[in-house]
Design an enzyme around this catalytic site. Structure first.
Site: not given
Lengths: 392, 392
Positions: A263, A151, A184
């Protein structure tokens, strides 16, 4: 990162495992549907998120894994099929049936995963149409599958290592909404070693506890966390202790890879806590440090504001903390002794904080409990990615 | 923000309170030393941080407040006098003695506060020299004191309100490292109402619980949190219930002002949780939402990614959460019903998320527990301020 010699220079699959991924129209052009397949039935175990709003694939997966046997994993990215109600669960079942039909097996041997935006209906027709013919694409390169499940990841993530005559391969994704609890994000482990499902379950839980469960990018526990292991037995029996050691090493390294690719992250942060009253208190303190926005921005800015370390230790209200026995180091350089900031050289601390891997070590001096946690720094990139994730 | 009519258009002090602030060389030019003084001895109560590494002023303050009487508060900004050992505590004592000498009272009637960088020795000589003659500067404008205690605050913060014949005045600072526990950053409350110290202590704790203790900018509990109240009695007795109501209203409004001025913040976020099993579980869920980096960035980007609300509720592992009874609203617009995302109009959600005040309301449907938490959005400004706080 440690133990790099353990891992193959290019990740490979164990005997009898292959994968394929393609674009089926969930994303504009990137691969968004992935199959991981064993040629024969494999013993299997899995752990899932503890979030109270599990996605539909988690609800189905808990049922599926009870059988202890899998032939394949089917995973889509872009849409997570979470908060989608009964229809979501039915769509997850349809996804399992579609993969089973393509592979000539039964739906109860297919583990389904979805990752992406929460609360959007799964475009199940695109997936059903898209999976047809994927068997012809199956390849021995785990990176193809790793790419299909991405993603916000900046790169595909796969590892492999040998243990005796067998191979273990890890394929994972995850970059944000990561503080796994019991598991996870999406992490699949494949091996040709022979273990029954109950043994696999025990080994998987032992390996996940010190690795994926000690990872936090942003304290936010996903509704879709899944970590599954498939063992097809084609390499025969393998020494269990040796297998577990490699399994833990690989899960730990994959945890570090995920943390480093958090991120917007520019640093991997490893927090080592020793001398805690109990291992559980060590765990709480390590997580408090690795999750502190002020510690994360200190690392990001290479700013020698080490008082923030003490602040993050000190806010563990329920733990036994004694300022007079608390010491701290940054990449081996001592900055706190007996709860007081040392008169250290700012430039040395600035320089060491600028390294890609920053190890923050705290000795609490009140017991023998230890824990290590993994995370990353906090940057404008995180804000940028997450202020418009749904809309982008 | 509610109850604005309660507060005076320009904040004033109660009878007998004055303040002064000046630059004594801790900062380049800004005011960095502040005195709040009562003309007569005042009953007093205070609550302090629960952080295990309390600053030297907290260690001294806990001792001082036992007397239940204060004449003045002396506070410096720029250096927090935390993690500075025995010498730090001695410096805090010297600071109290210097203020006492200037005011002609005893050091045990002076509350000391320091706020700023952790782990740097307090420049006590500059403070001792700087406080001399400050009595001549004392004025009736609380904003002068509010300005002197600022660190990363973007504006000084003071409020006042009337209750019967008495006045209550709040002066506070705080912008980052804020998730108070037992207290807030620096927050001083002055009144000319007459209460004894034990009553003040009870009223203060009752007012802090639903206000400052429900505030979080970044989950990071400061080592210097202090909330003190001084009542000099010059207005005589006041109805206790009426006083408490105004006290809570002012603490709540100051909490909102602090949240809105969180480092880098562009929005005030108010999270209302109803229908929790207990008030305590409502508290946990409200804090989980207000602290979630993904919720905070969703508000920042006005991105209608409401699944993140469910994620943040669902990660409260120890709370009773039932997806089938969970509803959610953004500024009154319903976005989740029975744990499923509604097919809402993205544009309406985008527009409402763009308002300065964003109210996130979650109904859990499992009990009657309620809690409201206050926070702010997460922006690049927070990263910028905190990547170089020590160095700047």
């Amino acid at each position: 990162m440690s133990d790099t010699s353990l891992f193959h220079a290019t990740p490979v699959f164990p005997r009898g495992f292959r994968c394929a991924s393609r674009n089926v129209g969930l994303k504009p052009t990137a691969r968004d549907l992935t199959l991981f397949v064993s040629d024969v039935d494999a013993s299997a175990a899995a752990v899932f998120t503890r979030n109270h709003f599990p996605g539909a694939p988690i609800i189905l997966g808990r049922e599926t894994i009870k059988g202890g046997v899998l032939r394949a994993v089917i995973a889509n990215s872009k849409v997570s099929n979470v908060a989608t109600g009964e229809r979501g669960v039915e769509n997850a079942r349809r996804m399992a049936r579609a993969a089973a039909a393509e592979l000539g097996t039964s739906a109860d041997r297919i583990l389904v995963s979805s990752t992406g935006v929460i609360g959007v209906p799964l475009p199940i027709e695109k997936i059903e149409a898209g999976v047809v013919g994927m068997t012809a694409d199956l390849l021995g390169d785990p990176m193809v599958g790793a790419e299909g499940i991405m993603t916000t990841d900046s790169h595909p993530k796969a590892l492999s290592a040998s243990v005796g005559d067998a191979t273990i391969t890890w394929v994972a994704k995850g970059s944000g909404m990561i503080e796994p609890n019991m598991a996870t994000m999406l992490s699949y482990i494949f091996t040709d070693a022979a273990f029954d499902a109950p043994t696999l379950d025990r080994l998987l839980r032992a390996a996940v506890a010190p690795s994926f469960n000690m990872l936090s990018v942003d304290t936010d526990t996903s509704t879709s966390d899944t970590c599954a292991i498939l063992a097809n037995g084609l390499a025969g029996a393998v020494d269990e202790a040796a297998f577990l050691a490699v399994l833990i090493a690989g899960c730990t390294r994959m945890t570090q890879i995920l943390a480093r690719d958090g991120e917007g992250a520019e640093h991997l942060i490893r927090v080592e806590v020793v001398g805690a009253l109990t291992a559980q208190e060590g765990h709480v303190v390590a997580k408090s440090i690795v999750n502190s926005p002020l510690v994360k921005t200190m690392v990001h800015g290479a700013d020698p504001n080490v008082g923030r370390l003490l602040m993050a230790v000190g806010k563990c209200f329920e733990c036994t903390i004694q300022p007079s026995t608390t010491d701290a180091w940054i990449n081996g350089y001592q900055v706190v002794a007996n709860g007081e900031r040392l008169s250290f050289d700012d430039e040395i601390v600035r320089t060491t904080l600028s390294q890609e891997v920053v190890v923050l070590r705290v000795a609490l001096g009140v017991g023998t409990g230890e824990a290590t946690a993994y995370g990353c720094d906090f940057t404008k990139g995180y804000i940028e990615e997450n202020a418009a994730y749904y809309s982008s």
